[in-house]
Scaffold this active site. Structure first.
Site, PDB file in Angstrom:
ATOM      1  N   GLU A  11       9.748  -5.406  -3.155  1.00 17.02           N
ATOM      2  CA  GLU A  11      10.775  -6.377  -2.739  1.00 17.02           C
ATOM      3  C   GLU A  11      11.481  -6.982  -3.951  1.00 17.02           C
ATOM      4  OE1 GLU A  11       7.963  -8.434  -0.080  1.00 17.02           O
ATOM      5  OE2 GLU A  11       9.499  -8.212   1.451  1.00 17.02           O
ATOM      6  N   GLU A  70       2.282  -3.342   3.389  1.00 18.93           N
ATOM      7  CA  GLU A  70       1.772  -4.575   4.015  1.00 18.93           C
ATOM      8  C   GLU A  70       1.088  -4.320   5.352  1.00 18.93           C
ATOM      9  OE1 GLU A  70       4.739  -4.253   2.586  1.00 18.93           O
ATOM     10  OE2 GLU A  70       5.303  -6.054   1.471  1.00 18.93           O
TER      11      GLU A  70
HETATM   12  N1  3HC Z   1      -3.487  -9.108  -5.007  1.00 15.66           N
HETATM   13  C1  3HC Z   1      -4.637  -9.512  -5.594  1.00 15.66           C
HETATM   14  N2  3HC Z   1      -5.554  -8.653  -6.093  1.00 15.66           N
HETATM   15  C2  3HC Z   1      -5.282  -7.343  -6.006  1.00 15.66           C
HETATM   16  C3  3HC Z   1      -4.107  -6.858  -5.420  1.00 15.66           C
HETATM   17  C4  3HC Z   1      -3.181  -7.803  -4.904  1.00 15.66           C
HETATM   18  N3  3HC Z   1      -2.011  -7.411  -4.349  1.00 15.66           N
HETATM   19  N4  3HC Z   1      -4.116  -5.510  -5.472  1.00 15.66           N
HETATM   20  C5  3HC Z   1      -5.269  -5.166  -6.079  1.00 15.66           C
HETATM   21  N5  3HC Z   1      -5.966  -6.267  -6.404  1.00 15.66           N
HETATM   22  C6  3HC Z   1      -7.246  -6.330  -7.115  1.00 15.66           C
HETATM   23  C7  3HC Z   1      -8.348  -5.577  -6.405  1.00 15.66           C
HETATM   24  O1  3HC Z   1      -8.987  -6.392  -5.450  1.00 15.66           O
HETATM   25  C8  3HC Z   1      -9.262  -5.207  -7.556  1.00 15.66           C
HETATM   26  O2  3HC Z   1      -9.997  -6.361  -7.879  1.00 15.66           O
HETATM   27  P1  3HC Z   1     -11.501  -6.238  -8.449  1.00 15.66           P
HETATM   28  O3  3HC Z   1     -11.387  -5.471  -9.720  1.00 15.66           O
HETATM   29  O4  3HC Z   1     -11.934  -7.634  -8.592  1.00 15.66           O
HETATM   30  O5  3HC Z   1     -12.256  -5.479  -7.395  1.00 15.66           O
HETATM   31  C9  3HC Z   1      -8.283  -4.950  -8.705  1.00 15.66           C
HETATM   32  O6  3HC Z   1      -7.080  -5.625  -8.334  1.00 15.66           O
HETATM   33  C10 3HC Z   1      -7.968  -3.490  -8.937  1.00 15.66           C
HETATM   34  O7  3HC Z   1      -7.593  -2.910  -7.702  1.00 15.66           O
HETATM   35  P2  3HC Z   1      -7.960  -1.400  -7.336  1.00 15.66           P
HETATM   36  O8  3HC Z   1      -9.408  -1.159  -7.608  1.00 15.66           O
HETATM   37  O9  3HC Z   1      -7.455  -1.134  -5.982  1.00 15.66           O
HETATM   38  O10 3HC Z   1      -7.112  -0.626  -8.456  1.00 15.66           O
HETATM   39  P3  3HC Z   1      -6.340   0.758  -8.346  1.00 15.66           P
HETATM   40  O11 3HC Z   1      -5.788   0.996  -9.686  1.00 15.66           O
HETATM   41  O12 3HC Z   1      -7.206   1.790  -7.709  1.00 15.66           O
HETATM   42  O13 3HC Z   1      -5.122   0.519  -7.318  1.00 15.66           O
HETATM   43  C11 3HC Z   1      -3.238  -0.663  -6.362  1.00 15.66           C
HETATM   44  C12 3HC Z   1      -4.094  -0.393  -7.629  1.00 15.66           C
HETATM   45  C13 3HC Z   1      -2.534   0.631  -5.934  1.00 15.66           C
HETATM   46  C14 3HC Z   1      -2.235  -1.713  -6.697  1.00 15.66           C
HETATM   47  C15 3HC Z   1      -4.173  -1.100  -5.210  1.00 15.66           C
HETATM   48  O14 3HC Z   1      -4.994  -2.150  -5.678  1.00 15.66           O
HETATM   49  C16 3HC Z   1      -3.458  -1.596  -3.984  1.00 15.66           C
HETATM   50  O15 3HC Z   1      -3.082  -0.801  -3.152  1.00 15.66           O
HETATM   51  N6  3HC Z   1      -3.316  -2.923  -3.846  1.00 15.66           N
HETATM   52  C17 3HC Z   1      -2.733  -3.543  -2.698  1.00 15.66           C
HETATM   53  C18 3HC Z   1      -1.258  -3.330  -2.639  1.00 15.66           C
HETATM   54  C19 3HC Z   1      -0.655  -4.062  -1.468  1.00 15.66           C
HETATM   55  O16 3HC Z   1      -1.089  -3.948  -0.353  1.00 15.66           O
HETATM   56  N7  3HC Z   1       0.379  -4.841  -1.739  1.00 15.66           N
HETATM   57  C20 3HC Z   1       1.035  -5.602  -0.723  1.00 15.66           C
HETATM   58  C21 3HC Z   1       0.481  -6.977  -0.703  1.00 15.66           C
HETATM   59  S1  3HC Z   1       1.124  -7.935   0.635  1.00 15.66           S
HETATM   60  C22 3HC Z   1       2.660  -8.391   0.106  1.00 15.66           C
HETATM   61  O17 3HC Z   1       3.100  -7.991  -0.932  1.00 15.66           O
HETATM   62  C23 3HC Z   1       3.394  -9.331   0.999  1.00 15.66           C
HETATM   63  C24 3HC Z   1       4.817  -9.462   0.645  1.00 15.66           C
HETATM   64  O18 3HC Z   1       5.595  -8.619   1.418  1.00 15.66           O
HETATM   65  C25 3HC Z   1       5.280 -10.873   0.847  1.00 15.66           C
END
Ligand code: 3HC
Ligand code: NAI
Length: 701
Positions: free
Chosen positions: A105, A125
């Site tokens: 976004e 999301e």
């Molecule tokens: N917020 C906070 N913490 C997050 C996070 C996030 N968005 N994404 C990942 N983390 C944390 C994980 O919990 C993990 O923490 P830990 O080491 O304490 O266990 C650490 O970051 C590393 O994450 P991964 O082990 O998953 O690392 P990878 O390198 O394998 O993957 C990633 C990275 C692709 C970014 C994956 O973490 C992911 O898919 N994250 C979620 C992405 C997501 O869903 N984003 C949308 C959020 S909702 C949003 O944005 C709403 C908006 O529209 C208003």
């Protein structure tokens, strides 16, 4: 200024690098930092353009999920996004890695986007029970149209640069190795060409071709009804995309925000985010923190039956060379043919090429009847018959041939791994690796740690799981470990309900309505009733004579009705159909069995079925935690989500219990225990938690 945004100025361009490890999530510091840096750059006469990029591997991993459910802190992401878009100087997003959710976004609010080859953009999301809430539904639709926007947002997929370019989401795929350099070059190009600002809100490309946009909305609704009717947020996403077509931009944003808030408040959001964090937490066991894995290059598999073949394929897929051992030539031919069949199917579906199959089968894979061919294996996974004597004999041979330090793993479902380990000279090298069928597809792996298992063996098992892309859960030794032990208990509860008056079809339907893809009797028909029958016969001698025993399953199996593979089980599968129909003959068997047991059938509503089924599941899950078979409640949740079809949006049985209230679950168990105190013994830990007014979540910390 917050330190989460680093500012560098080069050739009149302000380069803002988001620096919030591990994934550059948009926490309050990042939001404030972006806001302030933009303000400063806009007001500085020396700056003519701004580049936003991410420090490290990630552009932005999205909103900070850890902030969800807490009071929102200004500036909100939507305001930051609007601020970027309203900037009077051109803003370029230079996408260096994943730009997900709020990260995409932010990029969509920039006036231009350049992506490196390793960049990926997506709006995932929906996986968290949410929807884009900072303009993602409105801006994506304006750029790519409703059809492509719905596909992106509902699928949650990560899109690669070539497709992003084709869709018009990025303006350039750059060959620079540094995103900051790529962004700078593009910003200088903008300046040279006098391209100026280009707010996405003013774009209209995607709003044309109205008939196709409307058709896409209709199709998306129908598809969601068929595939995910239980879910809340997909339908809100469709409404928001529709609003992008119908409403002025700011009204569309406000509408999106109100739907986003509804999603944020839903229990599905809580369940899905619990699942997200839990599946990351299970990878951290005491052993992985404190010991280094052993060497992990080549692997042996003993047994080429259902599991051995599937495990072999899982290992080959991950790139390991695999030696399969069977007891004789005929069996090894069969084992090899089973692995070949898995890949032949993948070739037929176009997932791999014939050439890739040849490499897998002829170069990575070898088969033998000689245990001595396992001498070089770093890990050996045993998947022979579920029989203690057979397993012990195999382990004795492994002890004789395996190199020092090789890990000897068993795929047993129920047998005592301590007994297997103590039967050889190197018990510290023995561990359980409990794969699920089909092993090359199912994501769950229970890592069963026996009494004498060495910590570095456990660490190696977790590393192996990671290489196999499996979700691994640490379990202790007991009959059935985490998953099958809990399953055994709630399946028994289902059988009691069946004998007491609920038909298997009603039980299946109630559990499907709860969110399971299949009911327990459909699963039994799919897996084959003969497996459970054999287990019941094996355990008959040690069964508590006072425990209630339901004979219905045995009566069905005695007729050779083992489910889909025999054309009938609990259901009737006519003409090879994989969809079963209720079978009047089965209903007659059930009635006769009830009569024999002197049971007067009674009615069960859907709600009552779910109440008992879940009470049984939660009670035994609590015992599993109390007995330290699972490290925490979240380990149970992940096991049942990944191995047993528990609806992910409920977060797992323990999360579900917290949501319902542990006092209510306990009261149910106490009520049921009046009918059968032996079966319905409230777990001591559950009683303690209720007395303390505590939750399972408190034990996850
Ligand atoms: N917020 C906070 N913490 C997050 C996070 C996030 N968005 N994404 C990942 N983390 C944390 C994980 O919990 C993990 O923490 P830990 O080491 O304490 O266990 C650490 O970051 C590393 O994450 P991964 O082990 O998953 O690392 P990878 O390198 O394998 O993957 C990633 C990275 C692709 C970014 C994956 O973490 C992911 O898919 N994250 C979620 C992405 C997501 O869903 N984003 C949308 C959020 S909702 C949003 O944005 C709403 C908006 O529209 C208003
Ligand atoms: P299976 O009967 O399909 O295969 C067992 C194989 O072991 C046979 O091919 C047999 O020839 C071979 N074998 C027997 N003795 C041997 C020996 N001494 N040396 C070498 N090979 C030998 O059984 P399946 O279903 O593959 O189960 C294997 C193990 O996996 C069991 O312990 C079972 O409990 C466990 N398991 C099974 C699951 C399932 O869904 N089938 C799921 C998870 C675990």
């Amino acid at each position: 200024m917050p330190t989460e945004v680093i500012v560098n100025v080069e050739q009149g361009v302000s380069i803002l690098s988001i620096n919030n490890p591990p994934v550059n999530a948009l926490g309050v510091g990042v939001r404030q930092g972006l806001f302030d840096a933009l303000e400063q750059a806009e007001n500085s006469p020396d700056i003519h353009a701004i580049v936003i990029t991410g420090a490290g591997r990630t552009f932005i991993g999205g909103a900070d999920i850890r902030e969800f459910g807490k009071p929102p802190q200004e500036p909100l992401l939507g305001a930051v996004c609007n601020r970027i878009e309203a900037c009077k100087k051109p803003v370029v997003a230079a996408i260096n890695g994943v730009a997900l959710g709020g990260g995409m976004e932010v990029a969509l609010c920039a006036h231009y986007r350049v992506a490196l080859e390793q960049a990926r953009m997506g709006l995932p999301e929906v996986n968290l029970g949410l929807m884009p809430g900072a303009g993602g539904t409105q801006r994506t639709t304006r750029i790519v149209g409703a059809r492509a926007a719905l596909d992106l947002i509902l699928s949650a997929r990560q899109v690669k640069p070539d497709e992003l370019l084709k869709l018009g989401i990025v303006d350039q795929v750059s060959e620079y190795s540094s995103a900051a350099d790529a962004g700078l070059a593009f910003a200088l190009h903008i300046e040279q060409q006098k391209m100026g600002v280009r707010p996405t809100r003013e774009r209209t490309e995607g709003l044309s071709n109205d008939a196709d946009n409307r058709a896409a909305l209709l199709e998306a609704r129908t598809q969601q009804e068929q595939r995910a009717k239980h879910l809340f947020s997909p339908f809100r996403i469709i409404e928001a995309v529709e609003a992008a077509l119908d409403l002025p931009f700011d009204d569309g944003l406000a509408f999106e925000r109100s739907l986003f808030t509804q999603c944020m408040e839903s229990s599905q959001r809580k369940g899905l985010i619990h699942a997200f964090f839990s599946e990351r937490a299970v990878a951290k066991s005491p052993e992985t923190r404190n010991s280094k894995p052993r060497t992990l290059n080549s692997i042996g598999v003993v047994g080429g039956g259902t599991m051995g073949a599937g495990i072999t394929a899982a290992l080959l897929d991950a790139g390991f060379p695999v030696v399969m051992i069977e007891r004789d030539q005929e069996s090894i031919n069969r084992g090899k043919a089973s692995v070949d069949k898995i890949y032949a199917r993948q070739v037929a579906k176009g997932r791999i090429t014939d050439a890739q199959k040849t490499i897998l089968m002829d170069q990575q894979f070898s088969a033998s009847t000689q245990f001595s061919d396992l001498a070089q294996a770093d890990v050996i996974v045993e998947a022979v018959f579920e029989d203690m004597d057979v397993k012990k004999a195999v382990f004795e041979q492994l002890d004789a041939v395996a190199k020092p330090g090789a890990i000897l793993a068993t795929n047993t479902s129920y047998l005592d791994i301590d007994e297997i380990a103590s039967s050889i000279a190197r018990p510290a090298d023995v561990i359980g690796l409990h794969f699920f069928s089909p092993a090359n597809i199912m994501k769950l792996l229970e890592i069963v740690v026996a009494e004498k298992t060495s910590p570095d063996v456990v660490s190696t098992a977790f590393l192996l799981a990671k290489k196999l892309s499996k979700v691994a859960v640490r379990a202790g030794v007991c009959d059935g470990f985490i998953g099958n032990r809990i399953l055994g208990y709630y399946r028994q509860c289902a059988d009691y309900m069946m004998e007491d008056g609920a038909s298997p079809y009603a039980i299946d339907e109630a559990m499907r309505n709860f969110g399971y893809p299949m009911g327990p009797y459909q699963v039994s028909d799919l897996a084959g009733g003969d497996i459970g029958w054999a287990t019941r016969k094996r355990k008959a001698a040690t069964r508590d004579p006072n425990a209630r025993y339901v004979h219905i399953a045995d009566r069905i199996c005695e007729r050779g009705w083992f489910g889909q593979k025999t054309g009938r089980g609990y259901y009737l599968y006519e003409n090879g159909s994989r969809v079963g129909k209720p079978d009047p003959d089965v209903e007659a068997i059930i009635e006769a069995t009830r009569a024999e047991a002197g049971i007067q059938p009674r009615e069960f509503s859907d709600k009552q079925i779910v109440q008992r089924y879940m009470a049984a599941m939660i009670n035994e899950s609590t015992n599993v935690v109390a007995d330290k078979i699972a490290l925490r409640p979240l380990d149970v949740d992940v096991t049942l989500l990944y191995g047993y079809g528990f609806p992910r949006w409920r977060g797992g049985p323990m999360k579900y219990a917290d949501e319902i209230g542990l006092d209510i679950i306990l009261k149910d168990i106490q009520t049921f225990s009046k009918e059968d105190p032996l079966f319905w013994k409230p777990s001591r830990l559950l009683v303690e938690l209720v007395e303390r007014g505590d939750t399972f979540e408190s034990l996850n910390k």
